[in-house]
Design a protein around this motif. Structure first.
Motif, mmCIF file in Angstrom:
data_model
loop_
_atom_site.group_PDB
_atom_site.id
_atom_site.type_symbol
_atom_site.label_atom_id
_atom_site.label_comp_id
_atom_site.label_asym_id
_atom_site.label_seq_id
_atom_site.Cartn_x
_atom_site.Cartn_y
_atom_site.Cartn_z
ATOM 1 N N LEU A 1 11.236 9.132 -5.281
ATOM 2 C CA LEU A 1 9.882 9.300 -4.703
ATOM 3 C C LEU A 1 9.018 8.015 -4.332
ATOM 4 C CD1 LEU A 1 8.822 11.505 -7.767
ATOM 5 C CD2 LEU A 1 9.422 12.412 -5.494
ATOM 6 N N PHE A 2 9.603 7.032 -4.591
ATOM 7 C CA PHE A 2 8.795 5.814 -3.877
ATOM 8 C C PHE A 2 9.173 5.705 -2.485
ATOM 9 C CE2 PHE A 2 9.019 4.369 -8.442
ATOM 10 C CZ PHE A 2 7.671 3.876 -8.565
ATOM 11 N N ALA B 1 0.847 -1.424 0.140
ATOM 12 C CA ALA B 1 0.135 -0.139 0.114
ATOM 13 C C ALA B 1 0.805 1.193 -0.014
ATOM 14 C CB ALA B 1 -0.941 0.087 1.284
ATOM 15 N N LEU B 2 1.425 1.732 -1.337
ATOM 16 C CA LEU B 2 2.350 2.700 -1.314
ATOM 17 C C LEU B 2 1.566 4.074 -0.758
ATOM 18 C CD1 LEU B 2 4.297 2.108 -4.501
ATOM 19 C CD2 LEU B 2 4.982 1.876 -2.296
ATOM 20 N N GLY B 3 0.357 4.434 -1.202
ATOM 21 C CA GLY B 3 -0.276 5.546 -0.541
ATOM 22 C C GLY B 3 0.333 6.790 -1.437
ATOM 23 N N ASN B 4 -0.035 7.897 -0.708
ATOM 24 C CA ASN B 4 0.330 9.198 -1.522
ATOM 25 C C ASN B 4 1.895 9.615 -1.307
ATOM 26 O OD1 ASN B 4 -2.430 9.652 -2.420
ATOM 27 N ND2 ASN B 4 -2.822 10.401 -0.318
ATOM 28 N N ILE B 5 2.410 10.379 -2.103
ATOM 29 C CA ILE B 5 3.633 10.717 -1.853
ATOM 30 C C ILE B 5 3.763 12.164 -0.943
ATOM 31 C CG2 ILE B 5 5.700 12.206 -3.108
ATOM 32 C CD1 ILE B 5 5.142 10.565 -5.808
ATOM 33 N N GLU C 1 4.023 7.003 1.421
ATOM 34 C CA GLU C 1 3.502 6.428 2.776
ATOM 35 C C GLU C 1 3.849 5.110 2.785
ATOM 36 O OE1 GLU C 1 -0.882 7.049 2.687
ATOM 37 O OE2 GLU C 1 -0.579 9.155 2.812
ATOM 38 N N GLY C 2 4.284 4.333 2.014
ATOM 39 C CA GLY C 2 4.867 2.921 2.218
ATOM 40 C C GLY C 2 6.315 2.966 1.970
ATOM 41 N N GLY C 3 6.901 4.414 1.736
ATOM 42 C CA GLY C 3 8.299 4.363 1.410
ATOM 43 C C GLY C 3 9.285 4.154 2.697
ATOM 44 N N PRO C 4 8.873 3.948 4.025
ATOM 45 C CA PRO C 4 9.644 3.397 5.000
ATOM 46 C C PRO C 4 9.924 1.681 4.836
ATOM 47 C CG PRO C 4 8.344 4.944 5.883
ATOM 48 C CD PRO C 4 7.823 4.699 4.429
ATOM 49 N N TYR C 5 8.749 1.115 4.344
ATOM 50 C CA TYR C 5 8.981 -0.455 4.168
ATOM 51 C C TYR C 5 10.156 -0.721 3.130
ATOM 52 C CZ TYR C 5 4.331 -0.499 6.554
ATOM 53 O OH TYR C 5 3.529 -0.419 7.621
ATOM 54 N N ILE C 6 10.080 0.129 2.162
ATOM 55 C CA ILE C 6 11.059 -0.159 0.885
ATOM 56 C C ILE C 6 12.360 0.387 1.290
ATOM 57 C CG2 ILE C 6 11.466 0.572 -1.710
ATOM 58 C CD1 ILE C 6 8.642 1.485 -1.837
#
Length: 577
Positions: free
Chosen positions: A410-411, A178-182, A415-420
């Motif tokens: 940007l990924f 769930a990447l969500g919004n930037i 909102e899902g960036g910390p997981y990446i």
């Protein structure tokens, strides 16, 4: 000069530029947010025993090896291997790919720091109150809350600092799927970081060397200020005792030794090609051996001093809130973005100390990042010198590279960036990958190119050979210790979790494994390509591919007259003579 004239490769204008550039590349966030925590967690002063052991047997020998190899060949992270031992040119490609992954991901940490820095310029620190739109009803300001419970969630409440980090800065989604919004404020901070890095690198060593006069020195000024302020606070001595109090019993735990080893690789930028690139811009007779020893001492000394700056403030925080210091000591982003922001709210003029702290964090991180970017650009320019050193082609390629990395970044600010980000941190720049690189590097130089030959190369440059211990480490000690450490990490493997609770889906683990293997696989792929293009039997192709290039610096006859390796890949006397 016309726009199509091939420009010279260039050199550092002074030794100071080289020293500052390397210092900026190796002294980074790991010195501030990782070493002090590991020291306190792993036996205080007793932790220095395994740390110094790994420093002497792995850190310093590999540091000298890479810096000397760059200076001797005058080539960056890829071409130096083509000159030394063409069969293992893939080692250079692997290191540069790891650097590229690191540039994409770690820039996000600097974007976080910039957001905190800009927030510190307000009339009141936004994480010091619960009157913000992102705060929940459970929010509590801890500096006015007397509790002996866990400071991060007393009585099922949430601290204002924690809510600022989790809900204002990250606003983390429910999972990596769930990447969500930037987060556009973070995206703009990320863009700012890339613009700064671009202009630090765009003219090569001419701009990189000048930038480090500020980026490599100012963090030390900030660190000294924080150190002096910290040791004058009530409770500072309690924090320092907690930091250094020796506990020899912890040395019986193998994990303590593993933490010491991984910290050396984490903080010394070895096996990444950065040191080779920076060393390649030295004059041929620069005393790189002595410089390497001094820089290693500077790096470890900075880690040691930063522990005083951090734990003196944590001791004050512990006394002020009446809680045990173990509940506020953390490593990594938790220290930088939760614990220390909480601590500055307890100080007079908190905005001033917050600006000092996050300025230090930004500068510690940014010079390491543009050193990595410079290494990538140098490697590409060395491969295609006639094309890349004409006109503005290098600058245009740097713009393209920075733009692509920013878009991919940007990924990480979604909102899902910390997981990446955690996937990249765990699999790309992790202990196993760097340990494998260290093993390969030691074996190539020690046994295939020849440790004696390399010592003679260094003697030709500086007038004397390194200590016999350094040669012994290249041959035996470093690969053996790294192999043992790698075996232990594999045996102690456990699946990655986010915040110790979230379990990644199966495909996320495979993405991590792909990122990790994509760099290491370059080594056998390039070997196969080299052998496939060679002539003769397989053994003849191997021997030919292990021969150093003919255009390496010519040594004196005494230094070139050395014995061959057990694999007979040195070609006897140097073919240049």
């Amino acid at each position: 000069m016309t726009s199509e004239t091939v420009q010279e490769r260039g050199k550092w204008e002074s030794k100071t530029e080289f020293i500052l550039s390397v210092a900026g590349a190796i002294i980074g966030l790991g010195n501030v947010w990782r070493f002090p925590y590991l020291c306190y967690k792993n036996g205080g002063g007793a932790f220095f025993i395994p740390y110094i052991l790994f420093l002497v047997t792995c850190g310093i020998p590999l540091f000298i090896l890479e810096t000397s190899m760059g200076q001797y060949t005058s080539q960056g992270g890829i071409m130096c291997w083509r000159k030394i031992c063409p069969l293992f040119e893939g080692f250079g490609y692997a290191s540069q790919l790891i650097l590229l992954y690191g540039c994409i991901s770690y820039m996000v940490i600097l974007a976080w720091a910039f957001l905190y820095l800009f927030s510190s310029l307000s009339g009141e620190l936004p994480w010091a109150t619960c009157n913000n739109t992102w705060n929940t009803d459970a929010c509590v300001v801890l500096n006015s809350f007397n509790t002996t419970a866990n400071w991060t969630s007393p009585l099922n409440m949430s601290s204002s600092v924690l809510e600022f980090w989790q809900r204002r800065v990250l606003n983390t989604s429910t999972g990596i799927d769930a990447l969500g919004n930037i987060r556009w404020d973070l995206a703009l901070c990320l863009l700012l970081v890339w613009i700064i890095c671009y202009f630090c690198v765009w003219k090569g060593v001419k701009s990189t060397g000048k930038a480090t006069y500020f980026t490599a020195t100012f963090p030390f000024v900030m660190l000294v200020l924080l150190f002096l302020r910290g040791i004058t606070l009530p409770g500072a001595l309690h924090g320092i005792k907690y930091y250094l109090r020796p506990n020899p019993a912890r040395l019986a735990d193998p994990q303590v030794w593993m933490d010491a080893g991984t910290q050396i690789f984490y903080s010394y930028a070895i096996c990444l090609g950065c040191l080779t690139t920076l060393g390649s811009y030295n004059k041929y007779n620069n005393n790189c051996y002595r410089d390497s020893l001094y820089l290693c001492l500077l790096n470890s000394g900075t880690s040691f001093i930063s522990g005083f700056a951090i734990f003196s403030v944590l001791g004050y925080m512990s006394q002020k809130q009446g809680i045990d210091i173990s509940t506020v000591s953390e490593s990594g982003p938790g220290l930088v973005f939760i614990v220390y922001p909480q601590a500055v709210t307890l100080l007079p003029w908190p905005q001033v100390w917050s600006v000092c702290f996050f300025t230090m964090i930004i500068l510690l991180g940014i010079d390491g990042q543009f050193a990595g970017l410079e290494s990538i650009m140098t490697s590409l320019t060395d491969i295609y010198p006639s094309q890349m050193r004409k006109g503005y082609r290098r600058e245009l390629l740097l713009v393209l590279l920075s733009a692509v990395c920013f878009v991919l970044g940007l990924f990480f600010v979604s909102e899902g960036g910390p997981y990446i980000l955690q996937i990249f941190d765990h699999y790309v720049c992790s202990g196993p990958t760097l340990l494998l690189m260290a093993i390969f590097q030691s074996l190539i130089i020690g046994w295939i190119y020849g440790a004696e030959r390399f010592c003679n190369n260094i003697e030709d440059m500086i007038g004397y050979k390194p200590l016999p211990l350094i040669k012994l480490c290249w041959l035996y000690v470093t690969p053996l210790i790294c192999s043992g450490t790698l075996a232990f990490l594999i045996l102690r493997y456990s699946p990655l979790r986010f915040n110790n609770s979230y379990v990644y889906p199966w495909w996320a683990y495979w993405i991590g494994r792909f990122l990790s293997s994509s760099s290491l696989v370059m080594i056998p792929v390039v070997m196969i390509c080299k052998l496939a293009r060679g002539k003769g039997t397989l053994w003849q192709r191997i021997k030919t591919s292990c021969q150093p290039a003919d255009d390496l610096p010519v040594m004196t006859k005494e230094m070139a007259d050395i014995t061959s390796t057990p694999l007979d890949c040195k070609g006897g006397k140097n073919s240049n003579n």
